[in-house]
Design an enzyme around this catalytic site. Sequence first.
Site, PDB file in Angstrom:
ATOM      1  N   CYS A 134     -31.357  16.935 -25.906  1.00 33.07           N
ATOM      2  CA  CYS A 134     -32.315  16.877 -24.807  1.00 33.07           C
ATOM      3  C   CYS A 134     -31.604  16.887 -23.457  1.00 33.07           C
ATOM      4  O   CYS A 134     -31.996  17.601 -22.535  1.00 33.07           O
ATOM      5  CB  CYS A 134     -33.179  15.626 -24.948  1.00 33.07           C
ATOM      6  SG  CYS A 134     -34.477  15.491 -23.701  1.00 33.07           S
TER       7      CYS A 134
ATOM      8  N   CYS B  24     -37.536   9.515 -29.876  1.00 35.38           N
ATOM      9  CA  CYS B  24     -38.791   9.050 -29.298  1.00 35.38           C
ATOM     10  C   CYS B  24     -39.988   9.910 -29.689  1.00 35.38           C
ATOM     11  O   CYS B  24     -41.123   9.470 -29.563  1.00 35.38           O
ATOM     12  CB  CYS B  24     -38.664   9.022 -27.770  1.00 35.38           C
ATOM     13  SG  CYS B  24     -38.384  10.647 -27.026  1.00 35.38           S
TER      14      CYS B  24
END
Length: 364
Positions: free
Chosen positions: A102, A201
């Site tokens: 990410c 997440c």
Amino acid sequence: MSGRVFVAMSGGVDSSVAAAILADRGEDVVGVWMRLVTAGSGADAPRCCGTDEAGDDARRAAAALGIPFYALDYADVFAERVVDRFVAAYAAGETPNPCVACNQNVKFEALLRDVVGKFAGERLATGHYARVVTDADGGRRLLRARDSAKDQSYALYGLGQRELARIELPIGELHDKAETRAIAARFGLPTATKAESMDICFVPDDYRDLVRERAPAVFVPGPVERRDGTVVGTHPGIGALTVGQRSGVGVATGERLYVLRLEPERGAAIVGTREEIATTTYELADVRFVGGAPPASPFETSVVLRYRGIPLAGSVEVHGSEATLELATPALVAPGQAAVFYDGDEVLGGGVVRPLRAGGARGA
């Protein structure tokens, strides 16, 4: 420093405090938030920085500071570059680190290119626990955070000079989380007592549920074998296993056996004792160096093989974008994880651990 600075606000206390520190310094601060998952995607809202709920928290923090705030939609980019690659890696028998992906492929790249570069910004600030310092010759170095318990430099090893020249990490100098929360309370930030986000997440409970939904073929039971081909059990599916795993492998021999290698092409898991599978030699791919060029090869280093792992002594020999890591003592790490090189507190660079091939060699 002068000029506009965009702050990537995740909706958590860390990035909110980063914005507060810069605003208090008199900087021209603009808050930006990235939507990374869409409503109904199954992401756990309290844990994920990319949900609309997190965006609302980021907006409230910006309002408390009196700074402009913009919301950006990167859900499609995140799905392609992080989630899809995460699933593909597990289906291939690897154990990826989505936070590294990410940071490298979404957050810093997109914000520096699409926001800072297009809207008259000079710098990008984030709430990562790490430090960036400038040498006398103008070069930039990436260092561990002052707070070793929160240090996130491992996940930032892919940043080079081009990115670091435009990045600021205000909370890297803070000494602990209590200090961060105290600053948040002093500025009246609504995120001051918010719980921390968690790894992976974008999955609500077990990452295996996501892999099973996207790649059901890797959840077909298959043989568990020793290195000589002897079948010693049946596993529940390659997608349910990781290299180094011991429990839940489907073996009951009385020995402590660990997953040595996964072979998705034939649905097999190869197991062995810790002595059989811990190794001193790892082959790395996609090797990057913060300074641009590697130190003279081979070079001695302290290497971290998993997020917040214990540093191990080793040497690295670089071959273009690949490298061979030789550890002083045997270790066990899953393919797909990052091996990050340190010199004291300084991040030199890192690469991705390659899978172990049949016969015991690591490589493509």
